[in-house]
Scaffold this motif. Structure first.
Motif, PDB file in Angstrom:
ATOM      1  N   ALA A  85       1.018  -1.223  -0.114  1.00 42.94           N
ATOM      2  CA  ALA A  85      -0.274  -0.488   0.122  1.00 42.94           C
ATOM      3  C   ALA A  85       0.910   0.877   0.053  1.00 42.94           C
ATOM      4  CB  ALA A  85      -1.029  -0.099   1.401  1.00 42.94           C
ATOM      5  N   ALA A  86       0.649   2.471  -0.202  1.00 44.40           N
ATOM      6  CA  ALA A  86       1.142   3.707  -0.342  1.00 44.40           C
ATOM      7  C   ALA A  86       1.693   4.099   1.190  1.00 44.40           C
ATOM      8  CB  ALA A  86      -0.429   4.997  -1.099  1.00 44.40           C
ATOM      9  N   ARG A  87       2.175   4.908   1.058  1.00 45.11           N
ATOM     10  CA  ARG A  87       2.366   5.206   2.761  1.00 45.11           C
ATOM     11  C   ARG A  87       2.121   6.540   2.862  1.00 45.11           C
ATOM     12  NH1 ARG A  87       7.499   7.008   1.282  1.00 45.11           N
ATOM     13  NH2 ARG A  87       8.483   6.353  -0.171  1.00 45.11           N
ATOM     14  N   PRO A  88       2.460   8.002   3.619  1.00 46.35           N
ATOM     15  CA  PRO A  88       1.865   9.066   4.255  1.00 46.35           C
ATOM     16  C   PRO A  88       3.927   9.445   3.889  1.00 46.35           C
ATOM     17  CG  PRO A  88       1.249   7.416   6.692  1.00 46.35           C
ATOM     18  CD  PRO A  88       1.620   6.601   5.096  1.00 46.35           C
ATOM     19  N   SER A  89       3.588  10.600   3.347  1.00 44.69           N
ATOM     20  CA  SER A  89       4.927  11.330   3.050  1.00 44.69           C
ATOM     21  C   SER A  89       4.698  12.690   2.842  1.00 44.69           C
ATOM     22  CB  SER A  89       5.267  10.431   0.931  1.00 44.69           C
ATOM     23  OG  SER A  89       5.838  11.459   0.741  1.00 44.69           O
ATOM     24  N   GLY A  90       4.805  13.293   4.031  1.00 41.43           N
ATOM     25  CA  GLY A  90       5.492  14.740   5.033  1.00 41.43           C
ATOM     26  C   GLY A  90       4.029  14.392   4.256  1.00 41.43           C
ATOM     27  N   TYR A  91       3.065  15.724   4.095  1.00 45.61           N
ATOM     28  CA  TYR A  91       1.805  15.984   4.083  1.00 45.61           C
ATOM     29  C   TYR A  91       0.672  14.935   2.870  1.00 45.61           C
ATOM     30  CZ  TYR A  91       2.816  18.524   8.306  1.00 45.61           C
ATOM     31  OH  TYR A  91       3.967  19.422   9.555  1.00 45.61           O
ATOM     32  N   GLY A  92       1.847  14.422   2.530  1.00 41.41           N
ATOM     33  CA  GLY A  92       0.584  14.117   1.475  1.00 41.41           C
ATOM     34  C   GLY A  92       0.618  12.598   1.621  1.00 41.41           C
ATOM     35  N   CYS A  93       0.822  11.465  -0.126  1.00 41.55           N
ATOM     36  CA  CYS A  93       0.886  10.421   0.354  1.00 41.55           C
ATOM     37  C   CYS A  93       1.715  10.313  -1.070  1.00 41.55           C
ATOM     38  CB  CYS A  93      -0.642  10.107  -0.517  1.00 41.55           C
ATOM     39  SG  CYS A  93      -0.635   8.095  -0.711  1.00 41.55           S
ATOM     40  N   VAL A 128      -2.331  13.103  -7.221  1.00 36.90           N
ATOM     41  CA  VAL A 128      -2.537  15.269  -6.542  1.00 36.90           C
ATOM     42  C   VAL A 128      -3.452  15.226  -5.616  1.00 36.90           C
ATOM     43  CG1 VAL A 128      -2.083  17.237  -6.816  1.00 36.90           C
ATOM     44  CG2 VAL A 128      -1.079  15.694  -8.696  1.00 36.90           C
ATOM     45  N   GLY A 129      -3.077  16.185  -4.731  1.00 34.14           N
ATOM     46  CA  GLY A 129      -5.092  15.827  -3.881  1.00 34.14           C
ATOM     47  C   GLY A 129      -5.280  14.609  -3.874  1.00 34.14           C
ATOM     48  N   CYS A 130      -4.062  13.211  -3.150  1.00 29.76           N
ATOM     49  CA  CYS A 130      -5.005  11.922  -3.147  1.00 29.76           C
ATOM     50  C   CYS A 130      -5.572  11.414  -1.362  1.00 29.76           C
ATOM     51  CB  CYS A 130      -3.605  11.400  -2.788  1.00 29.76           C
ATOM     52  SG  CYS A 130      -4.029   9.472  -1.359  1.00 29.76           S
ATOM     53  N   PRO A 131      -6.644  11.611  -1.912  1.00 36.25           N
ATOM     54  CA  PRO A 131      -8.112  11.524  -1.159  1.00 36.25           C
ATOM     55  C   PRO A 131      -7.270  11.026   0.177  1.00 36.25           C
ATOM     56  CG  PRO A 131      -9.308  10.061  -2.610  1.00 36.25           C
ATOM     57  CD  PRO A 131      -7.445  11.020  -3.160  1.00 36.25           C
ATOM     58  N   THR A 132      -7.085   9.476   0.064  1.00 40.29           N
ATOM     59  CA  THR A 132      -6.555   8.700   0.810  1.00 40.29           C
ATOM     60  C   THR A 132      -5.044   8.586   0.826  1.00 40.29           C
ATOM     61  OG1 THR A 132      -6.881   7.290  -0.003  1.00 40.29           O
ATOM     62  CG2 THR A 132      -8.651   7.789   1.602  1.00 40.29           C
ATOM     63  N   PRO A 133      -4.050   9.711   1.636  1.00 38.60           N
ATOM     64  CA  PRO A 133      -2.895   9.963   1.228  1.00 38.60           C
ATOM     65  C   PRO A 133      -2.435   8.305   2.428  1.00 38.60           C
ATOM     66  CG  PRO A 133      -3.453  11.213   3.058  1.00 38.60           C
ATOM     67  CD  PRO A 133      -4.691  10.692   1.687  1.00 38.60           C
ATOM     68  N   GLY A 134      -1.839   7.486   2.093  1.00 38.34           N
ATOM     69  CA  GLY A 134      -1.016   6.710   2.679  1.00 38.34           C
ATOM     70  C   GLY A 134      -1.752   4.728   3.034  1.00 38.34           C
ATOM     71  N   MET A 135      -3.018   4.815   2.351  1.00 38.54           N
ATOM     72  CA  MET A 135      -4.139   3.919   2.701  1.00 38.54           C
ATOM     73  C   MET A 135      -4.933   3.520   1.643  1.00 38.54           C
ATOM     74  SD  MET A 135      -5.960   6.895   5.587  1.00 38.54           S
ATOM     75  CE  MET A 135      -7.576   6.211   6.070  1.00 38.54           C
ATOM     76  N   HIS A 136      -4.325   2.976   0.881  1.00 38.95           N
ATOM     77  CA  HIS A 136      -5.122   2.531  -0.582  1.00 38.95           C
ATOM     78  C   HIS A 136      -3.603   1.818  -0.950  1.00 38.95           C
ATOM     79  CE1 HIS A 136      -2.856   4.957  -2.954  1.00 38.95           C
ATOM     80  NE2 HIS A 136      -3.025   6.038  -2.540  1.00 38.95           N
ATOM     81  N   VAL A 139      -8.033  -3.866   4.294  1.00 39.05           N
ATOM     82  CA  VAL A 139      -8.297  -3.422   5.822  1.00 39.05           C
ATOM     83  C   VAL A 139      -6.638  -2.596   5.063  1.00 39.05           C
ATOM     84  CG1 VAL A 139      -9.892  -3.679   6.659  1.00 39.05           C
ATOM     85  CG2 VAL A 139      -7.621  -4.899   7.153  1.00 39.05           C
ATOM     86  N   LEU A 140      -5.984  -1.740   5.997  1.00 43.01           N
ATOM     87  CA  LEU A 140      -4.746  -1.146   6.271  1.00 43.01           C
ATOM     88  C   LEU A 140      -4.137  -3.155   7.299  1.00 43.01           C
ATOM     89  CD1 LEU A 140      -3.940   2.882   5.952  1.00 43.01           C
ATOM     90  CD2 LEU A 140      -2.675   0.791   4.931  1.00 43.01           C
ATOM     91  N   LEU A 141      -3.427  -2.540   7.521  1.00 44.44           N
ATOM     92  CA  LEU A 141      -2.870  -4.506   8.394  1.00 44.44           C
ATOM     93  C   LEU A 141      -1.643  -3.983   8.826  1.00 44.44           C
ATOM     94  CD1 LEU A 141      -2.960  -7.323   8.695  1.00 44.44           C
ATOM     95  CD2 LEU A 141      -1.182  -7.939   7.008  1.00 44.44           C
ATOM     96  N   PRO A 142      -1.892  -4.030  10.353  1.00 41.58           N
ATOM     97  CA  PRO A 142      -0.238  -3.697  11.490  1.00 41.58           C
ATOM     98  C   PRO A 142       0.815  -3.968  10.493  1.00 41.58           C
ATOM     99  CG  PRO A 142      -1.832  -4.226  12.237  1.00 41.58           C
ATOM    100  CD  PRO A 142      -2.846  -4.912  11.106  1.00 41.58           C
ATOM    101  N   PRO A 143       2.092  -3.078  11.226  1.00 44.98           N
ATOM    102  CA  PRO A 143       1.853  -2.367  11.546  1.00 44.98           C
ATOM    103  C   PRO A 143       1.520  -0.889  10.072  1.00 44.98           C
ATOM    104  CG  PRO A 143       4.413  -3.020  10.498  1.00 44.98           C
ATOM    105  CD  PRO A 143       3.118  -4.086  10.622  1.00 44.98           C
ATOM    106  N   SER A 144       1.129  -0.572   9.606  1.00 45.91           N
ATOM    107  CA  SER A 144       1.106   0.433   8.489  1.00 45.91           C
ATOM    108  C   SER A 144       0.250   1.461   9.791  1.00 45.91           C
ATOM    109  CB  SER A 144      -0.322  -0.306   7.901  1.00 45.91           C
ATOM    110  OG  SER A 144      -0.453  -0.380   7.151  1.00 45.91           O
ATOM    111  N   ARG A 145       1.192   2.982   8.626  1.00 47.37           N
ATOM    112  CA  ARG A 145       1.166   3.799   9.883  1.00 47.37           C
ATOM    113  C   ARG A 145       0.626   5.222   8.945  1.00 47.37           C
ATOM    114  NH1 ARG A 145       7.252   6.347   8.256  1.00 47.37           N
ATOM    115  NH2 ARG A 145       6.735   5.404   6.662  1.00 47.37           N
ATOM    116  N   LEU A 146      -0.489   5.760   9.692  1.00 45.70           N
ATOM    117  CA  LEU A 146      -1.794   6.329   9.722  1.00 45.70           C
ATOM    118  C   LEU A 146      -1.235   8.018   9.085  1.00 45.70           C
ATOM    119  CD1 LEU A 146      -4.437   5.033  11.457  1.00 45.70           C
ATOM    120  CD2 LEU A 146      -4.316   4.735   8.997  1.00 45.70           C
ATOM    121  N   PRO A 147      -1.653   8.905   8.289  1.00 46.18           N
ATOM    122  CA  PRO A 147      -1.631  10.379   7.995  1.00 46.18           C
ATOM    123  C   PRO A 147      -1.526  11.047   9.025  1.00 46.18           C
ATOM    124  CG  PRO A 147      -2.762   9.497   6.581  1.00 46.18           C
ATOM    125  CD  PRO A 147      -3.164   8.677   7.526  1.00 46.18           C
ATOM    126  N   ASP A 148      -2.207  10.671   9.800  1.00 48.20           N
ATOM    127  CA  ASP A 148      -2.366  11.584  11.498  1.00 48.20           C
ATOM    128  C   ASP A 148      -1.087  11.361  12.496  1.00 48.20           C
ATOM    129  OD1 ASP A 148      -3.232   9.092  12.102  1.00 48.20           O
ATOM    130  OD2 ASP A 148      -4.915  10.286  12.909  1.00 48.20           O
TER     131      ASP A 148
END
Length: 231
Positions: free
Chosen positions: A46-54, A59-67, A182-191
């Motif tokens: 899956a993608a991962r959070p990158s800075g404040y994006g994905c 551009v403007g990914c609505p679910t950064p790091g969560m798909h 679903v995201l699987l442990p130990p994934s990291r979320l944007p927040d």
């Protein structure tokens, strides 16, 4: 409200605050992911959070790091440890999803409902199976799957079925079955929070119906104060 809380925490967080990029953190991450693979969970990068994006190119990914990274995630998802290890080496910081609807389903509830349900299930002596905490917002109960019968008439239609693109439409109980993940442990979320195990993945998967009444009741109890406070 749930989406607003996520966005506000995302804006307040420090980029890189999740802190899983050290050698020790990376080794623990690999161990946890491969434990899920050993439990026969089919996973895909899956993608991962990158800075404040994905980390994706959108551009403007609505679910950064969560798909998932690939649109073909349903066919690429694998429980082959060698293949998963290659994915880990290719991008040591990527998140992973687990495809639902074949080896397992997931009953996904608000965090407070999850806490109430776990206490009640433990008091009953009911086996919960694997359980994960999804940041501060949700609790994931991994269950046996309803499967994919050859005869569609045998498929149990359920309004609780939840697909990734309809998450916002299901603030209470979500039932992730075929076509979802679903995201699987130990994934990291944007927040800056994470997906981690409350109960390990190698526990036997329960029949979802043994948990459903307790989870729906817990969701209803949590929703009542919110409804009373609505204007």
């Amino acid at each position: 409200m749930e989406r607003g809380n996520k966005v506000s925490r995302w804006l307040r967080r420090r980029p890189g605050a999740a802190g899983a990029d050290t050698p020790a953190g990376s080794a623990e991450r690999d161990r946890l992911l491969l434990a899920a693979v050993a439990a026969a969970f089919r996973v895909a990068p899956a993608a991962r959070p990158s800075g404040y994006g994905c980390s994706c190119d959108r551009v403007g990914c609505p679910t950064p790091g969560m798909h998932p990274v690939s649109f073909a995630w349903q066919t690429e998802a694998s429980a082959d440890p060698e293949r998963v290890t290659r994915w880990l080496r290719a991008d040591p910081r990527s998140n992973f999803i687990s495809a639902t609807g074949t080896g397992h389903d997931v009953l996904d509830v608000p965090a407070e409902a999850g806490r109430l349900a776990l206490a009640r299930l433990d008091a009953r002596g009911t086996a919960t199976g694997p359980v994960a905490r999804y940041g501060e917002d949700r609790t994931l109960f991994f269950t046996a799957s309803r499967g994919t019968p050859d005869d569609e008439d045998e498929w149990w239609p359920c309004e609780l079925d939840c697909h990734p693109e309809t998450l916002e439409e299901h603030p209470g109980l979500r039932w992730h079955c075929r076509g979802s993940y679903v995201l699987l442990p130990p994934s990291r979320l944007p927040d800056g929070t994470a997906v981690d195990w409350l109960r390990p993945p190698l526990l036997p998967l329960p029949d979802p119906l043994t948990l459903l009444d307790v989870l729906t009741d817990a969701c209803a109890r949590v929703a009542v104060p919110e409804a009373d406070g609505a204007v």
